[in-house]
Enzyme design. Structure first.
Site, PDB file in Angstrom:
ATOM      1  N   HIS A 492       0.856  -0.942   0.126  1.00 26.93           N
ATOM      2  CA  HIS A 492       0.002  -0.073   0.012  1.00 26.93           C
ATOM      3  C   HIS A 492       1.032   1.111  -0.042  1.00 26.93           C
ATOM      4  CE1 HIS A 492      -3.530   2.636   1.542  1.00 26.93           C
ATOM      5  NE2 HIS A 492      -2.531   3.170   1.667  1.00 26.93           N
ATOM      6  N   GLU A 493       1.656   1.159   0.799  1.00 31.82           N
ATOM      7  CA  GLU A 493       2.672   2.648   1.031  1.00 31.82           C
ATOM      8  C   GLU A 493       3.572   2.677  -0.202  1.00 31.82           C
ATOM      9  OE1 GLU A 493       1.738   4.675   3.056  1.00 31.82           O
ATOM     10  OE2 GLU A 493       0.490   3.247   4.335  1.00 31.82           O
ATOM     11  N   HIS A 496       1.756   4.530  -2.854  1.00 28.06           N
ATOM     12  CA  HIS A 496       2.084   6.055  -2.801  1.00 28.06           C
ATOM     13  C   HIS A 496       3.372   6.452  -3.018  1.00 28.06           C
ATOM     14  CE1 HIS A 496      -1.847   6.702  -0.551  1.00 28.06           C
ATOM     15  NE2 HIS A 496      -1.422   5.996   0.423  1.00 28.06           N
ATOM     16  N   HIS A 499       3.494   6.976  -6.702  1.00 26.01           N
ATOM     17  CA  HIS A 499       2.719   8.022  -7.324  1.00 26.01           C
ATOM     18  C   HIS A 499       3.682   9.174  -7.061  1.00 26.01           C
ATOM     19  CE1 HIS A 499      -1.668  10.312  -6.503  1.00 26.01           C
ATOM     20  NE2 HIS A 499      -1.115  10.442  -7.795  1.00 26.01           N
TER      21      HIS A 499
HETATM   22 ZN    ZN Z   1      -2.645   5.358   2.206  1.00 26.69          ZN
END
Ligand code: ZN
Length: 701
Positions: A492-493, A496, A499
């Site tokens: 998940h991290e 990011h 991104h």
């Molecule tokens: Zn998040």
């Protein structure tokens, strides 16, 4: 002669210092002479921050004064762009300070944080409420068609203009004065709400003094309760509180039904006890003031105001979305309740299932059905292997390579640093910091010491990204072995981080993760879909001792267990999200009775009595004091997006489809907030997102 030389030397120095800053003894004010411009952590002391912040405020003020003093007609270049780049130093200092204060804090940094918060907010207000500046911004906005602006520039212009308007810059002096009064009262009310909530949470303690009342509780839970008692000078007893991580295992395992009831009732009555810590009146006042404020700013309701800059955009769209998921989940939750009632009856319970029973009977049924526990799985999820797995996915999708670097400054020995490249070209730096320590806050997050953008001359600035988790640490005889949840968190991290790393914006204000709240979790949550894919597991989920790949039957069990009890988790969440919306779609500032309001709202949707909303009004911290008002839905909205977006890969029969990945990068990851989120999504997917994939993933179809 000597004198002349000296004079020339002084003149030269003055000339140079006009162009280039004299080297400061504060490292935060100098160019970083490190590989890739990573902050020189070993040189930065806490005492450097305050002077750097003050200097940064001054620098931005100077730039703003220049914009205001400019006699030329306002245009994008001399107003919006100048404003956008006026905060360069402030952004740099804030990013470094914020990241260190979260990941490696100490008393000095915390003291600075308290000191800097009011100064920062005053600094922002001084800019946001400056009328001359606003008139210039407004003029550019109203004449935008006269300037040849790129799509990104149009978005920067709109964000800037809207930012001013939404803060009240366009109001009359009387309305501005009223707005300030409302803001002030609202901020005090939300502090009081939080203080009451904390006091109410700390006030209740379930003290157990008979060993038989511990029946069913695991050893670790009992030990924790004993040491909690000890710290309260209650040696030999056991203390349980209504803090969620303490309460949840009690509800799950305690065989003492009347104690579960006592604990859970104290939990869901927080702030609603009619004492001096009661939150009912505070909430009623907050609701009323929010309506007044929104109407003053020209919006119909607080929701209309809050949602304007999101992907969902309108309260109607949010309500429609929540309603669809609600209707799919309610029958599932009812079936789950029925299964629990059957178990109660089979055991001769002779009572009707209540909210404080749910965790206990769910756990029992789960154990019967899946016989799965984290300890069986951990050996296959060694941290280093999971990281290899996520790098593998990024390589297959985006052709990125990750090389470990040991020559780059770090703020703590636990940090592992990678250089990210593509086709041998530098993309950015990624720091990973995985294990808990006293100086790190809880949870997991991703940030950047430097965001991607282009400088004022158009030169590329590469990002320096940091991801931080609190994963299970290694021990003397074992490496760090993760649970599937922890492995998901890493992915998940890392989403990011991608991104940030693949951002390709010009302007700093719209780069990387600077996107709407209901869009920002799409890049992160979509990465979680790869973590348990057999093709990916084959690559990384190898037993840390034997090298054996995780057995297929464990994967299958994991998949099924993931869909268990989702009727409950969905309804519990949505009830709170709907409650949030019901308060904030009101358009008349009238006094409301919170208890009645909540009761009627839940009846309207047919919430079953066996389930309480995840947050009742009097302890719904997200919406009364932490910025999620009319925004609690965004967690599930993002889930709709990531599920639907992952379908785009699955539909091709290839979860590593390069063409789809390329489109995801081009239309979403690289664009940051430079375009409307719905437009970005449609450009990627060819259509608006639907809820089918979300329902499928949650097993609600
Ligand atoms: Zn998040």
């Amino acid at each position: 002669m000597k004198k002349t030389v000296l004079l020339i030397a002084i003149i030269t120095m003055v000339l140079i210092s006009c162009k280039q800053k004299v080297k400061s003894d504060n490292p935060l004010l100098n160019e970083f002479e490190t590989p890739f411009g990573v902050p020189p952590f070993e040189l930065i002391k806490a005492s450097h921050f305050m002077p750097a912040f003050l200097e940064a405020f001054e620098e931005q003020k100077k730039e703003v004064r220049k914009i205001i003093a400019n006699k030329q007609a306002p245009d994008f270049e001399n107003t919006i762009k100048a404003l956008e780049y006026s905060s360069e130093l402030l952004t740099n200092v804030s990013r470094i300070f914020g990241s260190l204060n979260s990941a490696n804090t100490n008393d000095s940094l915390q003291a600075i944080n308290l000191e800097i918060a009011p100064l920062s907010s005053k600094h922002r207000d001084d800019i946001n409420l400056n009328d001359t500046l606003f008139q210039k911004v407004k003029s550019v906005y109203e004449n935008k068609d006269n300037f040849k602006l790129t799509e990104e520039e149009q978005k920067v212009l709109e964000d800037t203009y809207k930012g001013f308007v939404r803060n009240g810059a366009g109001l009359s002096p009387e309305d501005k004065a009223r707005l300030r009064k409302i803001n002030e009262e609202l901020s005090l009310l939300s502090v009081r709400f939080g203080q009451n909530l904390l006091a109410e949470t700390n006030a209740f303690k379930l003290i157990i003094d008979k060993e038989e009342d511990l029946a069913g509780l695991p050893e670790g839970v009992i030990e924790q309760a004993a040491s909690a008692a000890e710290s309260l000078n209650l040696s030999g007893k056991w203390v349980f509180t209504i803090q969620y991580p303490i309460m949840e295992p009690f509800l799950k395992y305690s065989e003492k039904r009347e104690l579960r009831e006592k604990l859970f009732t104290a939990y869901f009555m927080k702030g609603d006890n009619g004492n001096d810590k009661d939150n009912n009146e505070i909430i009623s006042r907050i609701v009323k003031l929010r309506i007044e404020r929104s109407v003053l700013l020209g919006y119909k309701s607080y929701s209309d105001f809050a949602l304007e800059r999101t992907m969902a955009k309108t309260p109607e769209r949010v309500m429609d979305f929540l309603g669809q998921v609600w209707n799919a989940a309610l029958p599932v939750a009812k079936a789950e309740a029925l299964a629990q009632q059957e178990l109660i009856d089979r055991e001769g319970g002779n009572f009707k299932l209540q909210p404080w029973d749910w965790w206990y009977y769910t756990e029992k049924i789960k154990k019967e059905k899946y016989a799965l526990d984290d300890e069986m799985i951990r050996p296959y999820f060694r941290t280093e292997n999971v990281i290899d797995g996520m790098f593998y996915v990024a390589n297959r999708l985006y052709n990125l390579s990750f090389t470990k670097r040991t020559d780059i400054p770090k703020y703590h020995p636990d940090v592992v640093t990678f250089e990210v490249t593509r086709d041998n070209e530098h993309v950015g730096i990624l720091m990973i910091d995985n294990y808990p320590r006293a100086s790190k806050r809880n949870g997991a997050w991703c940030g950047a010491y430097r965001g991607q953008s282009r400088d004022i001359k158009g030169n590329m600035i590469h990002p320096v990204v940091t991801m931080v988790t609190n994963s299970t640490p290694p021990t003397a005889d074992k490496p760090s072995l993760l649970t599937p949840d922890e492995a998901s968190t890493l992915f998940h991290e890392f989403g990011h981080a991608l991104h940030q790393l693949l951002s390709n914006s010009t302007y700093p204000g719209v780069s990387g993760t600077s996107v709407a709240r209901d869009f920002v979790e799409l890049p992160s949550q979509i990465m979680e879909h790869w973590v348990l894919e057999p093709e990916v597991l084959k690559f990384y989920a190898k037993h840390y001792q034997t090298g054996e790949i995780i057995p297929a039957e464990i994967i299958e069990k994991l998949d099924k267990a993931g869909k268990f009890n989702t009727g409950f988790t969905t309804i519990e969440f949505l009830a709170a999200a709907l409650l949030d919306m019901e308060y904030h779609i009101l358009d008349q500032p009238v006094d409301i009775n919170i208890r009645d309001f909540e009761k009627r709202a839940m009846e309207k949707y047919g919430l079953m009595p066996e389930i309480k909303p995840r947050y009742r009004s009097t302890y719904f911290n997200h919406i009364w004091s932490s910025g999620y008002a009319s925004g609690y839905y965004s967690y599930y909205w993002s889930e709709m997006l990531d599920a639907d977006a992952f379908e785009a890969f699955r539909e091709t029969g290839d979860i590593f489809n390069r063409e789809v990945a390329g489109r995801f990068e081009k239309e979403i990851l690289s664009r940051g907030g430079s375009r409307d989120p719905l437009d970005m999504y449609i450009a990627f997917r060819g259509k608006e997102p639907g809820i089918d994939a979300l329902l499928e993933n949650r097993g609600l179809k």
